[in-house]
Design an enzyme around this catalytic site. Structure first.
Site, PDB file in Angstrom:
ATOM      1  N   ARG A 109      50.117  11.952  57.816  1.00 46.56           N
ATOM      2  CA  ARG A 109      50.950  10.811  57.430  1.00 46.56           C
ATOM      3  C   ARG A 109      50.057   9.843  56.671  1.00 46.56           C
ATOM      4  O   ARG A 109      48.886  10.127  56.475  1.00 46.56           O
ATOM      5  CB  ARG A 109      51.529  10.137  58.675  1.00 46.56           C
ATOM      6  CG  ARG A 109      50.446   9.646  59.620  1.00 46.56           C
ATOM      7  CD  ARG A 109      51.009   8.817  60.762  1.00 46.56           C
ATOM      8  NE  ARG A 109      49.937   8.410  61.657  1.00 46.56           N
ATOM      9  CZ  ARG A 109      50.085   7.615  62.691  1.00 46.56           C
ATOM     10  NH1 ARG A 109      51.293   7.129  62.980  1.00 46.56           N
ATOM     11  NH2 ARG A 109      49.074   7.285  63.461  1.00 46.56           N
ATOM     12  N   GLU A 148      50.987   0.895  58.958  1.00 46.87           N
ATOM     13  CA  GLU A 148      49.520   0.904  58.865  1.00 46.87           C
ATOM     14  C   GLU A 148      49.021   1.441  57.525  1.00 46.87           C
ATOM     15  O   GLU A 148      48.295   2.436  57.454  1.00 46.87           O
ATOM     16  CB  GLU A 148      48.906   1.697  60.014  1.00 46.87           C
ATOM     17  CG  GLU A 148      49.098   1.034  61.353  1.00 46.87           C
ATOM     18  CD  GLU A 148      48.255   1.636  62.462  1.00 46.87           C
ATOM     19  OE1 GLU A 148      47.838   2.791  62.348  1.00 46.87           O
ATOM     20  OE2 GLU A 148      48.008   0.927  63.455  1.00 46.87           O
ATOM     21  N   CYS A 158      45.966   7.932  39.696  1.00 44.43           N
ATOM     22  CA  CYS A 158      45.207   6.741  40.102  1.00 44.43           C
ATOM     23  C   CYS A 158      44.148   6.400  39.043  1.00 44.43           C
ATOM     24  O   CYS A 158      43.899   5.238  38.748  1.00 44.43           O
ATOM     25  CB  CYS A 158      44.574   6.951  41.473  1.00 44.43           C
ATOM     26  SG  CYS A 158      45.793   6.849  42.803  1.00 44.43           S
ATOM     27  N   GLU A 304      51.913  -3.552  67.757  1.00 46.44           N
ATOM     28  CA  GLU A 304      51.614  -2.424  68.638  1.00 46.44           C
ATOM     29  C   GLU A 304      50.423  -2.723  69.540  1.00 46.44           C
ATOM     30  O   GLU A 304      49.439  -3.326  69.106  1.00 46.44           O
ATOM     31  CB  GLU A 304      51.221  -1.177  67.825  1.00 46.44           C
ATOM     32  CG  GLU A 304      52.313  -0.546  67.005  1.00 46.44           C
ATOM     33  CD  GLU A 304      51.793   0.687  66.253  1.00 46.44           C
ATOM     34  OE1 GLU A 304      50.810   1.308  66.700  1.00 46.44           O
ATOM     35  OE2 GLU A 304      52.359   1.007  65.204  1.00 46.44           O
TER      36      GLU A 304
HETATM   37  C1  GLA Z   1      49.019   3.442  65.143  1.00 47.71           C
HETATM   38  C2  GLA Z   1      50.343   3.856  64.551  1.00 47.71           C
HETATM   39  C3  GLA Z   1      51.295   4.407  65.545  1.00 47.71           C
HETATM   40  C4  GLA Z   1      50.589   5.278  66.541  1.00 47.71           C
HETATM   41  C5  GLA Z   1      49.495   4.492  67.193  1.00 47.71           C
HETATM   42  C6  GLA Z   1      48.774   5.247  68.262  1.00 47.71           C
HETATM   43  O1  GLA Z   1      48.947   2.129  65.465  1.00 47.71           O
HETATM   44  O2  GLA Z   1      50.947   2.827  63.838  1.00 47.71           O
HETATM   45  O3  GLA Z   1      52.265   5.142  64.844  1.00 47.71           O
HETATM   46  O4  GLA Z   1      50.059   6.381  65.905  1.00 47.71           O
HETATM   47  O5  GLA Z   1      48.554   4.159  66.227  1.00 47.71           O
HETATM   48  O6  GLA Z   1      47.758   4.454  68.827  1.00 47.71           O
HETATM   49 ZN    ZN Z   2      46.536   8.925  43.430  1.00 49.47          ZN
END
Ligand code: GLA
Ligand code: ZN
Length: 665
Positions: A109, A148, A158, A304
């Site tokens: 991801r 994130e 790029c 989080e």
């Molecule tokens: C990050 C991500 C979440 C998850 C947590 C696990 O903060 O945003 O999707 O993966 O880590 O700690």
């Molecule tokens: Zn790129």
């Protein structure tokens, strides 16, 4: 813009990963835990857009209906943090090319190339569709774009975009060649297309350093801007349909990759994910909170934290009983208006199956973690909106700057151990230990708001900063800076004429040479006040140019040369700390600087407790936290105040055990 009416309490919720029977279970259990908020749709792109032509919101409709019926405050994510497989297959350009030059296949991801027109188009389109469909739902209290953000891409798209970015920044190749000092190693470019990205196939090095910091710094800025443009693209798509709901994305404290001060200007509210290691000092967590609050100088969201355990660290210890609660209140104390967990239900498979959650694999309420979450939920419910209108005020500003972070850690020499955050934290800790509130501030902050400005390792002094500092000190401000300061300008070329360059006049010293000490080596600073302390890492060999010496080196060929100085400048004072001193040495200097600046802790004898104040006009709320192993009494200055959690007044008999918390008003 809408604001929160209560402390959001909940977190990442993925009912899409579970059969519907479980949803009903969830609702019941969350109610018992006093959870009032859920963050949904964080990683569902493949579900809500199963192919290029087709969108399917039926399940998300049901999730949002259910949460709305139950009066949740919904944080709606846009799902663009992980691209769907069909997109990677049809448009390989959406995947990233890494530092080693390898173009990635589908997987993981946080994997999209920020300069892929396909990614840009489909991420914004999805955000727009979500806003059109759900933007008028009053239960949606916040948009959570992507997740994130971070990482880098070195693909051809790029590279082309980098050249465009550079053309805009420099105008001419002459200016660019000069900024990057390209005469060095005969790197001069004569055509914009000769510029390549500084990964390991270009000027980047295997160890992450670089042959040309000027190029690499511009790449970092460009990459941060490129990803920020993705955020803005989605935000604007949302704004077409929803002008009222705040938009955020979850940041990561002192994360190196993105210039968060620049990002925060584009965000309505800052949110961040707090994942301390088992051994992270509480002072470091506090500093991260202050930094996140400092980005907009405003309350923030804790998007989080884990209720107990992580899965991705080396050693994923449990949070001890009471620790999550104390950590949550520390977060609120430093400016958070939400407490959200990752995650509400522990996932059944893939790499986060060991990540803590409100509901464990056992699926019951009869767990320690559930009970602790429920207890905190009940307390926050009782607290109501008592803290929401309050803010943190500080007389001390500590400079944190991403350009400095990048540049310092790119330099070759004098020492490999010169990492940025560590030095900032060492100076922060002095104030933390004494319950003196600190604002973490950018280079271009309004310094006049502060009595004391501390800028450790201010390696890069950008245009305009020195004038601002001189005015600040002339008018009576106190300024503290250290070794590795004033060395370069914004392109990493040295400020000629002797270190610390533009700070030389202000500090009243000239640093002639910088010695580097290996970890096993040390020197000593013998202070005029009779104390002495060990020092190492780097030692500035300096000459006084108006400043007074506060202490000299105790040995080596520069024995007797000043190591720490104080200069009078206008009505104010400047401290220059020429070497990395052990804690007690730093404390001695900051104590004197704080005296010059007339900065005092509000609760002078804090008893080893962490005490943080949030205020609104006359209203003052003191958070009192015990992170020590000993039982502690409430400091005298706070006796007689009422604890908002228990409703009782605190007395001389009141004792805080480890992780106990009082919120006094
Ligand atoms: C990050 C991500 C979440 C998850 C947590 C696990 O903060 O945003 O999707 O993966 O880590 O700690
Ligand atoms: Zn790129």
């Amino acid at each position: 813009m809408k604001t929160f009416q209560r402390i959001l309490y909940g977190g990442d919720y993925n009912p899409n990963q579970w059969p519907r029977e479980i949803w009903q279970e969830d609702m019941k259990m969350f109610r018992n835990a006093h959870i009032n908020s859920a963050t949904v749709n964080v990683f569902s792109w493949a579900k809500i857009q199963p192919s290029e032509e087709e969108y399917d919101f039926s399940e998300l409709d049901d999730i949002i209906d259910m949460l709305s019926r139950e009066e949740y405050d919904i944080v709606l994510a846009t799902s663009t943090g992980a691209i769907p497989a069909w997109m990677a297959k049809r448009y390989p350009e959406v995947e990233r090319t890494d530092y080693e030059g390898r173009h990635h296949k589908f997987g993981h991801r946080h994997n999209a190339c920020p300069n892929s027109p396909v990614y840009q188009k489909y991420s914004a389109k999805l955000a727009g569709k979500l806003a059109k469909r759900y933007g008028s739902n009053p239960h949606i209290k916040c948009w959570h774009i992507n997740n994130e953000y971070g990482g880098e891409c070195y693909c051809e798209n790029c590279e082309k975009a980098f050249r465009v970015w550079l053309k805009k920044k420099y105008g001419t190749l002459d200016a660019l060649n000069q900024a990057w000092n390209m005469e060095f190693w005969g790197h001069t470019v004569y055509d914009w297309d000769e510029i390549v990205l500084p990964n390991v196939l270009g000027d980047g090095m295997e160890n992450g350093r670089t042959a040309f910091a000027g190029i690499s710094l511009d790449y970092k800025r460009f990459n941060s801007d490129s990803i920020l443009a993705n955020f803005i693209g989605e935000r604007e798509a949302i704004r077409v349909f929803d002008k009222e709901t705040p938009v955020t994305t979850n940041l990561m404290g002192t994360f190196k990759g993105l210039d968060y001060f620049k990002w925060a200007k584009e965000m309505d509210i800052v949110s961040w994910d707090n994942y301390p290691r088992y051994d992270t000092p509480w002072s470091e967590t506090a500093m991260c909170h202050d930094l996140m609050r400092g980005l907009k100088d405003a309350p923030f969201m804790l998007m989080e934290q884990t209720p107990s355990q992580q899965n991705w660290q080396a050693y994923n210890s449990l949070k001890r009983p009471g620790q999550m609660r104390a950590q949550s209140y520390q977060t609120i104390a430093h400016g958070a208006n939400t407490i959200q967990f990752f995650q509400l239900r522990r996932s059944v498979g893939a790499c986060e199956k060991f990540h803590g959650a409100v509901i464990a694999h056992a699926g019951t309420e009869n767990t320690r973690v559930f009970r602790e979450v429920a207890q905190l939920g009940a307390e926050l419910e009782r607290l109501g909106d008592a803290v929401l209108d309050s803010r943190n005020e500080a007389q001390v500003g500590i400079v944190f700057d991403w350009d400095n972070y990048w540049a310092l850690e790119y330099t070759s020499g004098p020492s490999i151990d010169l990492t940025y955050v560590r030095h900032i934290h060492e100076y922060y800790k002095y104030f933390y230990d004494r319950n003196i509130a600190v604002n973490m501030i950018p280079c271009d902050a309004d310094f006049s708001q502060y009595k004391l400005i501390v800028a450790p390792v201010l390696y890069m002094v950008k245009d305009g900063m020195v004038e601002a500092l001189e005015t600040y000190v002339e008018n009576g401000g106190t300024f503290v800076t250290t070794y590795m300061s004033g060395i370069v300008g914004q392109s990493d070329n040295v400020h000629l004429g002797g270190y610390p360059g533009p700070l030389r006049k202000l500090a009243g010293v000239w640093v002639e040479e910088i010695d580097a000490l290996a970890p096993e080596q040390c020197n000593e600073v013998v202070m005029h006040n009779g104390t002495s302390c060990s020092c190492g890492l780097v030692c500035d060999l300096m000459h006084l140019e108006g400043a007074e010496s506060l202490g000299e080196y105790g040995k080596d060929f520069y024995q007797g040369m000043p190591a720490v100085t104080r200069n009078s400048f206008g009505k104010g004072h400047v401290y220059y700390v020429g070497t990395h001193m052990e804690e007690q040495g730093i404390s001695g200097i900051l104590e004197q600087a704080a005296m010059d600046a007339d900065v005092k802790s509000e609760i002078s004898d804090g008893n080893g407790l962490e005490i943080v104040c949030r205020s609104a006009g006359e209203k003052k709320i003191y958070f009192v936290l015990n992170f020590t192993d000993q039982e502690k009494h409430i400091p005298a200055a706070l006796l007689g105040k009422k604890d908002l959690l228990s409703g009782e007044d605190v007395t001389e008999e009141t004792v805080l055990k480890k992780y106990d918390v009082f919120i006094l008003q």
